[in-house]
Design a protein around this motif. Structure first.
Motif, PDB file in Angstrom:
ATOM      1  N   PHE A 350      49.360 -29.446 -16.771  1.00 38.28           N
ATOM      2  CA  PHE A 350      49.003 -30.777 -16.295  1.00 38.28           C
ATOM      3  C   PHE A 350      48.527 -30.752 -14.838  1.00 38.28           C
ATOM      4  N   ARG A 351      48.618 -29.589 -14.206  1.00 39.16           N
ATOM      5  CA  ARG A 351      48.221 -29.489 -12.792  1.00 39.16           C
ATOM      6  C   ARG A 351      46.750 -29.111 -12.688  1.00 39.16           C
ATOM      7  N   THR A 352      45.901 -29.935 -13.285  1.00 39.83           N
ATOM      8  CA  THR A 352      44.467 -29.699 -13.265  1.00 39.83           C
ATOM      9  C   THR A 352      43.761 -30.899 -12.650  1.00 39.83           C
ATOM     10  N   GLN A 353      42.523 -30.702 -12.239  1.00 38.99           N
ATOM     11  CA  GLN A 353      41.769 -31.786 -11.636  1.00 38.99           C
ATOM     12  C   GLN A 353      41.534 -32.931 -12.627  1.00 38.99           C
ATOM     13  N   ALA A 354      41.279 -32.574 -13.887  1.00 40.13           N
ATOM     14  CA  ALA A 354      41.006 -33.603 -14.896  1.00 40.13           C
ATOM     15  C   ALA A 354      42.234 -34.485 -15.118  1.00 40.13           C
ATOM     16  N   VAL A 355      43.398 -33.855 -15.298  1.00 46.38           N
ATOM     17  CA  VAL A 355      44.625 -34.626 -15.516  1.00 46.38           C
ATOM     18  C   VAL A 355      44.976 -35.425 -14.266  1.00 46.38           C
ATOM     19  N   ASN A 356      44.808 -34.818 -13.096  1.00 43.22           N
ATOM     20  CA  ASN A 356      45.112 -35.520 -11.850  1.00 43.22           C
ATOM     21  C   ASN A 356      44.228 -36.753 -11.681  1.00 43.22           C
ATOM     22  N   LEU A 357      42.950 -36.639 -12.064  1.00 43.63           N
ATOM     23  CA  LEU A 357      42.048 -37.783 -11.974  1.00 43.63           C
ATOM     24  C   LEU A 357      42.527 -38.922 -12.873  1.00 43.63           C
ATOM     25  N   ILE A 358      42.915 -38.580 -14.104  1.00 43.30           N
ATOM     26  CA  ILE A 358      43.440 -39.603 -15.027  1.00 43.30           C
ATOM     27  C   ILE A 358      44.678 -40.263 -14.438  1.00 43.30           C
ATOM     28  N   LEU A 359      45.564 -39.445 -13.890  1.00 46.45           N
ATOM     29  CA  LEU A 359      46.814 -39.962 -13.333  1.00 46.45           C
ATOM     30  C   LEU A 359      46.537 -40.902 -12.165  1.00 46.45           C
ATOM     31  N   GLN A 360      45.594 -40.540 -11.307  1.00 43.92           N
ATOM     32  CA  GLN A 360      45.272 -41.388 -10.161  1.00 43.92           C
ATOM     33  C   GLN A 360      44.629 -42.701 -10.606  1.00 43.92           C
ATOM     34  N   LEU A 361      43.788 -42.628 -11.622  1.00 43.56           N
ATOM     35  CA  LEU A 361      43.153 -43.848 -12.126  1.00 43.56           C
ATOM     36  C   LEU A 361      44.170 -44.786 -12.756  1.00 43.56           C
ATOM     37  N   VAL A 362      45.115 -44.236 -13.483  1.00 41.85           N
ATOM     38  CA  VAL A 362      46.185 -45.060 -14.057  1.00 41.85           C
ATOM     39  C   VAL A 362      47.019 -45.682 -12.942  1.00 41.85           C
ATOM     40  N   ASN A 363      47.324 -44.881 -11.926  1.00 46.32           N
ATOM     41  CA  ASN A 363      48.097 -45.372 -10.793  1.00 46.32           C
ATOM     42  C   ASN A 363      47.389 -46.539 -10.106  1.00 46.32           C
ATOM     43  N   LEU A 364      46.097 -46.373  -9.837  1.00 40.77           N
ATOM     44  CA  LEU A 364      45.327 -47.438  -9.193  1.00 40.77           C
ATOM     45  C   LEU A 364      45.228 -48.680 -10.093  1.00 40.77           C
ATOM     46  N   ALA A 451      40.241 -41.435 -22.676  1.00 36.89           N
ATOM     47  CA  ALA A 451      40.134 -40.225 -21.856  1.00 36.89           C
ATOM     48  C   ALA A 451      41.504 -39.630 -21.579  1.00 36.89           C
ATOM     49  N   SER A 452      42.506 -40.483 -21.386  1.00 39.04           N
ATOM     50  CA  SER A 452      43.860 -40.002 -21.143  1.00 39.04           C
ATOM     51  C   SER A 452      44.411 -39.277 -22.363  1.00 39.04           C
ATOM     52  N   VAL A 453      44.254 -39.882 -23.535  1.00 38.66           N
ATOM     53  CA  VAL A 453      44.719 -39.241 -24.773  1.00 38.66           C
ATOM     54  C   VAL A 453      44.029 -37.896 -24.972  1.00 38.66           C
ATOM     55  N   ALA A 454      42.698 -37.868 -24.787  1.00 40.98           N
ATOM     56  CA  ALA A 454      41.933 -36.640 -25.019  1.00 40.98           C
ATOM     57  C   ALA A 454      42.270 -35.568 -23.993  1.00 40.98           C
ATOM     58  N   THR A 455      42.331 -35.938 -22.720  1.00 46.27           N
ATOM     59  CA  THR A 455      42.574 -34.954 -21.655  1.00 46.27           C
ATOM     60  C   THR A 455      43.978 -34.384 -21.718  1.00 46.27           C
ATOM     61  N   VAL A 456      44.956 -35.260 -21.831  1.00 43.94           N
ATOM     62  CA  VAL A 456      46.343 -34.815 -21.888  1.00 43.94           C
ATOM     63  C   VAL A 456      46.616 -34.042 -23.173  1.00 43.94           C
ATOM     64  N   GLY A 457      46.100 -34.538 -24.296  1.00 47.14           N
ATOM     65  CA  GLY A 457      46.295 -33.825 -25.568  1.00 47.14           C
ATOM     66  C   GLY A 457      45.662 -32.449 -25.556  1.00 47.14           C
ATOM     67  N   THR A 458      44.447 -32.334 -25.025  1.00 52.15           N
ATOM     68  CA  THR A 458      43.781 -31.038 -24.952  1.00 52.15           C
ATOM     69  C   THR A 458      44.546 -30.075 -24.055  1.00 52.15           C
ATOM     70  N   ALA A 459      45.063 -30.568 -22.950  1.00 59.40           N
ATOM     71  CA  ALA A 459      45.826 -29.711 -22.030  1.00 59.40           C
ATOM     72  C   ALA A 459      47.051 -29.116 -22.724  1.00 59.40           C
ATOM     73  N   MET A 460      47.744 -29.932 -23.521  1.00 59.34           N
ATOM     74  CA  MET A 460      48.949 -29.433 -24.190  1.00 59.34           C
ATOM     75  C   MET A 460      48.592 -28.482 -25.329  1.00 59.34           C
ATOM     76  N   ILE A 461      47.572 -28.814 -26.103  1.00 58.97           N
ATOM     77  CA  ILE A 461      47.204 -27.980 -27.253  1.00 58.97           C
ATOM     78  C   ILE A 461      46.727 -26.600 -26.794  1.00 58.97           C
ATOM     79  N   THR A 462      45.907 -26.565 -25.763  1.00 60.91           N
ATOM     80  CA  THR A 462      45.399 -25.288 -25.279  1.00 60.91           C
ATOM     81  C   THR A 462      46.475 -24.424 -24.634  1.00 60.91           C
ATOM     82  N   ALA A 463      47.568 -25.048 -24.220  1.00 62.71           N
ATOM     83  CA  ALA A 463      48.657 -24.297 -23.580  1.00 62.71           C
ATOM     84  C   ALA A 463      49.632 -23.684 -24.577  1.00 62.71           C
ATOM     85  N   ILE A 464      49.541 -24.109 -25.829  1.00 61.18           N
ATOM     86  CA  ILE A 464      50.466 -23.592 -26.857  1.00 61.18           C
ATOM     87  C   ILE A 464      50.075 -22.177 -27.262  1.00 61.18           C
TER      88      ILE A 464
END
Length: 464
Positions: A350-364, A451-464
């Motif tokens: 989850f420590r990627t630029q894509a996930v961080n961007l999603i997190l910041q957008l949700v925060n804002l 975008a959140s579902v796709a980005t976060v889901g892809t991050a977890m699937i690729t890490a397995i």
């Protein structure tokens, strides 16, 4: 279609809106399953993916919480001054730890481990938490192991977070329905809530914060249902507040948000035209019951914790002890929880630029929705009151918990983690769902959710 009452005219003050009965309330239980089943499936899917992608122990005290859980399964309570047991030390040695400041000893299934070589000399600092979360999680974890759903104790305990997350999202869905929020807006807000990395991480590791969303959503729903029905349902408010604090003391923030909501609604109705005194009846009493039950449960636990002390020593507490607490130290924590989704420890994937961007957008988005509703929302509406309650709590929570820690946690001072406010997220995401009034804004939020579902889901699937 049921509509909210209390229209605004140019010549009179806005009337306080009433909470109307949800239009689909009388649908059959079978019809409502289309909500419950998909939500539970999605929750277990998210937690299951994270569980498989992140086998290592979390540095956010997961060692301590797992040890507490082992003790509860044996019918024991954790006491201050006790070191972590061999089962937990072995689990961490064999799983590894997601922290570069400490490397666990090699995995030896049949060799004892020396707790003194672990952080904090192996002392368990989770004694500050009530046993309620651990007891409930141990029951669910045992059932998962007995049915073969999970392979080992730690995995089964982590998987229980899927149940807590699913139940929280179901209650969130019905709380938003009480406020007449559209199905589309509820789906968008719930997708953003469920796929926020902070929520996923806390829900997928062994810690009391994995259950924090549940009492927050339950308190919000119970408060809204009481306002609509009144009467004997008022007894549910102090009961829910006591359970919330019994799960973790920081859940008192959600209790506070619920009490503030009721006081705001009382003030709205008091100032509104056409509201008779009888229409204000019970608001202050309900808020008092909520706050009183939350405070009483906190006091009871503090007293029990003191009685349960085995040895008055905890290296983690000694590390953060201070002689005094300055005003500057308190004010430095003013922004600690604006909002609870930011500045959290996350899994490596989850420590990627894509996930961080999603997190910041949700925060804002949360900040804009909450404070936008406070200043520009529909006057004297329940939705505005929810936003005011959530906004006030996240503004003062960091400072309030700093003062609480100093006076009631052995005069300690440390930065307040934003995750302590997870129980308030249902209020904030309801405010977000309420803010999606224009088609363009709804489309933008929907794209962010996708975008959140796709980005976060892809991050977890690729890490397995």
């Amino acid at each position: 279609m049921t509509v909210l009452r209390g229209e605004t005219t140019e010549t009179s003050e806005p009337k306080a809106e009433e909470i109307a009965e949800p239009a689909d309330r009388r649908r059959s239980i079978a019809t409502q399953l289309w909500v419950v089943v998909p939500i539970l499936f999605f929750s277990f899917l998210v937690v299951g993916l994270h569980l498989n992608a992140y086998p290592t122990f979390s540095p956010i005290d997961e060692r301590q919480h797992v040890d507490y859980l082992y003790r509860i399964t044996r019918g024991e309570l954790l006491r201050m001054g006790e070191q972590i047991g061999q089962e937990t030390l072995r689990d961490e040695a064999c799983r590894g730890l997601d922290w570069d400041q400490f490397t666990p000893p090699p995995c030896h299934p049949n060799r004892p481990y020396n707790p003194d070589v672990f952080p904090n000399l192996g002392y368990n600092s989770a004694h500050i938490h009530p046993p309620t979360y651990y007891f409930l999680t141990s029951v669910v974890a045992k059932s998962f192991r007995a049915t073969g759903i999970a392979r080992n104790f730690v995995s089964s305990a982590r998987l229980s977070g899927g149940l807590w997350l699913g139940l929280a999202l179901i209650l969130f869905w019905y709380a938003a329905r009480e406020l007449q929020i559209s199905t589309v807006n509820r789906v968008i807000a719930m997708a953003l809530l469920a796929t926020t990395p902070t929520v996923i991480y806390s829900s997928s590791t062994v810690n009391p914060d994995s259950m924090a969303l549940l009492p927050g959503a339950a308190l919000l729903l119970t408060t809204l249902v009481w306002e609509r029905k009144r009467g004997r349902t008022i007894l549910l408010l102090p009961m829910m507040a006591a359970v919330a604090v019994a799960l973790k003391v920081t859940n008192i923030l959600a209790v506070g948000a619920s009490a503030i909501y009721l006081l705001v609604r009382w003030w709205h109705r008091r100032r509104a035209e056409g509201i008779k005194p009888a229409g204000q009846k019970g608001y202050v009493a309900a808020a008092s019951y909520l706050a009183g039950a939350g405070i009483a449960t906190t006091i009871v636990w503090l007293l029990l914790h003191t009685l349960l002390v085995r040895v008055p020593f905890d290296p983690a507490i000694e590390l953060y002890k201070v002689d005094s607490l300055s005003l500057n130290a308190i004010l430095s924590q003013a922004m600690a929880m604006v909002t609870p989704v930011k500045d959290a420890w996350l899994s490596p994937f989850f420590r990627t630029q894509a996930v961080n961007l999603i997190l910041q957008l949700v925060n804002l988005s949360l900040v804009a929705a909450v404070f936008g509703a406070v200043f520009y929302g529909r006057p004297r509406s329940p939705r505005m009151a929810v936003a005011i309650a959530g906004g006030l709590v996240i503004l003062v929570a960091g400072m309030a918990l700093t003062v609480f820690n100093y006076f009631f946690n052995s005069r300690t001072y440390a930065g307040i983690p934003a995750r302590y406010g997870i129980s308030v997220l249902p209020f904030l995401f309801v405010a977000l769902a309420s803010a999606l009034r224009r088609p363009g804004v709804t489309w933008a939020a929907g794209l962010l959710a996708a975008a959140s579902v796709a980005t976060v889901g892809t991050a977890m699937i690729t890490a397995i």
